[in-house]
Design a protein around this motif. Sequence first.
Motif, PDB file in Angstrom:
ATOM      1  N   ARG A 134       0.834  -1.209   0.000  1.00  0.00           N
ATOM      2  CA  ARG A 134       0.000   0.000   0.000  1.00  0.00           C
ATOM      3  C   ARG A 134       0.869   1.261   0.000  1.00  0.00           C
ATOM      4  O   ARG A 134       0.584   2.217  -0.712  1.00  0.00           O
ATOM      5  N   ALA A 135       1.916   1.250   0.815  1.00  0.00           N
ATOM      6  CA  ALA A 135       2.811   2.409   0.882  1.00  0.00           C
ATOM      7  C   ALA A 135       3.465   2.659  -0.473  1.00  0.00           C
ATOM      8  O   ALA A 135       3.596   3.808  -0.909  1.00  0.00           O
ATOM      9  N   CYS A 136       3.872   1.601  -1.157  1.00  0.00           N
ATOM     10  CA  CYS A 136       4.483   1.736  -2.484  1.00  0.00           C
ATOM     11  C   CYS A 136       3.478   2.308  -3.489  1.00  0.00           C
ATOM     12  O   CYS A 136       3.806   3.218  -4.252  1.00  0.00           O
ATOM     13  N   ILE A 137       2.266   1.786  -3.482  1.00  0.00           N
ATOM     14  CA  ILE A 137       1.230   2.259  -4.406  1.00  0.00           C
ATOM     15  C   ILE A 137       0.982   3.748  -4.189  1.00  0.00           C
ATOM     16  O   ILE A 137       0.878   4.522  -5.144  1.00  0.00           O
ATOM     17  N   ARG A 138       0.905   4.168  -2.938  1.00  0.00           N
ATOM     18  CA  ARG A 138       0.690   5.587  -2.634  1.00  0.00           C
ATOM     19  C   ARG A 138       1.882   6.435  -3.053  1.00  0.00           C
ATOM     20  O   ARG A 138       1.738   7.470  -3.687  1.00  0.00           O
ATOM     21  N   LYS A 139       3.068   5.989  -2.667  1.00  0.00           N
ATOM     22  CA  LYS A 139       4.294   6.745  -2.953  1.00  0.00           C
ATOM     23  C   LYS A 139       4.487   6.954  -4.455  1.00  0.00           C
ATOM     24  O   LYS A 139       4.864   8.039  -4.895  1.00  0.00           O
ATOM     25  N   MET A 140       4.209   5.925  -5.234  1.00  0.00           N
ATOM     26  CA  MET A 140       4.440   5.991  -6.675  1.00  0.00           C
ATOM     27  C   MET A 140       3.257   6.613  -7.435  1.00  0.00           C
ATOM     28  O   MET A 140       3.362   6.871  -8.623  1.00  0.00           O
ATOM     29  N   GLY A 141       2.151   6.852  -6.728  1.00  0.00           N
ATOM     30  CA  GLY A 141       0.999   7.492  -7.366  1.00  0.00           C
ATOM     31  C   GLY A 141       0.189   6.559  -8.245  1.00  0.00           C
ATOM     32  O   GLY A 141      -0.558   7.012  -9.115  1.00  0.00           O
ATOM     33  N   TYR A 142       0.291   5.246  -8.013  1.00  0.00           N
ATOM     34  CA  TYR A 142      -0.448   4.291  -8.823  1.00  0.00           C
ATOM     35  C   TYR A 142      -1.931   4.288  -8.510  1.00  0.00           C
ATOM     36  O   TYR A 142      -2.756   4.044  -9.394  1.00  0.00           O
ATOM     37  N   GLY A 143      -2.286   4.519  -7.241  1.00  0.00           N
ATOM     38  CA  GLY A 143      -3.690   4.543  -6.843  1.00  0.00           C
ATOM     39  C   GLY A 143      -4.141   5.966  -6.593  1.00  0.00           C
ATOM     40  O   GLY A 143      -3.333   6.856  -6.334  1.00  0.00           O
ATOM     41  N   SER A 144      -5.461   6.160  -6.698  1.00  0.00           N
ATOM     42  CA  SER A 144      -5.993   7.477  -6.380  1.00  0.00           C
ATOM     43  C   SER A 144      -5.959   7.667  -4.876  1.00  0.00           C
ATOM     44  O   SER A 144      -5.931   6.700  -4.118  1.00  0.00           O
ATOM     45  N   GLU A 145      -5.970   8.893  -4.449  1.00  0.00           N
ATOM     46  CA  GLU A 145      -5.875   9.172  -3.021  1.00  0.00           C
ATOM     47  C   GLU A 145      -7.233   9.199  -2.337  1.00  0.00           C
ATOM     48  O   GLU A 145      -7.300   9.178  -1.133  1.00  0.00           O
ATOM     49  N   ALA A 146      -8.289   9.226  -3.085  1.00  0.00           N
ATOM     50  CA  ALA A 146      -9.626   9.283  -2.493  1.00  0.00           C
ATOM     51  C   ALA A 146      -9.879   8.054  -1.639  1.00  0.00           C
ATOM     52  O   ALA A 146      -9.683   6.924  -2.070  1.00  0.00           O
TER      53      ALA A 146
END
Length: 82
Positions: free
Chosen positions: A67-79
């Motif tokens: 999850r931290a990687c997905i957030r850091k790299m911007g792969y997932g939306s932040e909503a």
Amino acid sequence: MAEPLRISAGELETDAIIEAIQDGRRVVITTTAVETDYEVTLRYDGSVYYCDTPTRLHRHESERAMRACIRKMGYGSEAHDE
């Protein structure tokens, strides 16, 4: 094997991405760096999470790290992400 889920970076929330890879699907994300589009494949083998990029294979030993990687790299939306 199920068809890969193909999305653009930021198109789905992190929860949806995690759910898809835990269900056995590969998630192929198109993203842009230095004005160049490339694909990253996220997958889970039941014990280790993987991020396959054009230049590296990243391993994550926990859902939290993925999850931290997905957030850091911007792969997932932040909503609605935790």
